[in-house]
Write an enzyme that holds these catalytic residues in place. Sequence first.
Site, mmCIF file in Angstrom:
data_model
loop_
_atom_site.group_PDB
_atom_site.id
_atom_site.type_symbol
_atom_site.label_atom_id
_atom_site.label_comp_id
_atom_site.label_asym_id
_atom_site.label_seq_id
_atom_site.Cartn_x
_atom_site.Cartn_y
_atom_site.Cartn_z
ATOM 1 C CE1 TYR A 1 -4.375 -1.823 0.422
ATOM 2 C CE2 TYR A 1 -2.605 -3.345 1.751
ATOM 3 C CZ TYR A 1 -3.916 -3.186 1.068
ATOM 4 O OH TYR A 1 -4.887 -4.304 0.937
ATOM 5 C CG ASN B 1 -10.872 -2.756 -8.091
ATOM 6 O OD1 ASN B 1 -11.507 -2.165 -9.070
ATOM 7 N ND2 ASN B 1 -10.129 -3.699 -8.225
ATOM 8 C CB CYS C 1 -7.586 -4.572 -5.732
ATOM 9 S SG CYS C 1 -8.884 -5.684 -5.621
ATOM 10 C CG HIS C 2 -5.494 -10.243 -6.881
ATOM 11 N ND1 HIS C 2 -6.355 -9.761 -7.981
ATOM 12 C CD2 HIS C 2 -4.509 -10.739 -7.541
ATOM 13 C CE1 HIS C 2 -5.825 -10.200 -9.130
ATOM 14 N NE2 HIS C 2 -4.750 -10.684 -8.761
ATOM 15 C CD GLU D 1 -2.307 -12.719 -10.493
ATOM 16 O OE1 GLU D 1 -1.536 -11.966 -9.940
ATOM 17 O OE2 GLU D 1 -3.381 -12.242 -10.803
#
Length: 160
Positions: A96, A119, A127-128, A154
């Site tokens: 952040y 979001n 946003c993850h 991912e």
Amino acid sequence: MYYSEFSTPMGKMYAVADNHYLLGLYYEGQKYCPDMSQFECNPSNDLLQATTHQVQAYFSNSNYQFDLPLNPQVSEFQQRVLSVLRNIPVGKTLSYQQVADELNQPTATRAVASAIAKNPLIIVIPCHRVIGQDGSLRGFAAGLERKQQLLELEREVVAA
């Protein structure tokens, strides 16, 4: 505005669009998910069908690049935050604090966190991929378990 619902390996999702843009993508039960009864259910809408197809393609290959016309209905500050998120590569994360630094607002980490929490285009605007400065998972409107699963999905693709 229209919506459709579809299944993913991580639960039911809702897509919301107008005639030109994808406006929202939410998990069922997610914080800030609007009440779908305010929209017309239209699963045959071309944009909603494309959204379903692309999200399912993402789950088959999380390195998938979304190609959807987006128009999130958010404040100017939130637009700036979401712009930073769009540039986080698959398999990478930012804190952040790093997002706040990218905005040249290093003291705005709480505002950044709030903007990220709201979001309206989960997964499509990743946003993850934002975590705590210490590397820990922090808030995710769809639940920390899903956040962890998305990051693992991912990482597997990037490692392959």
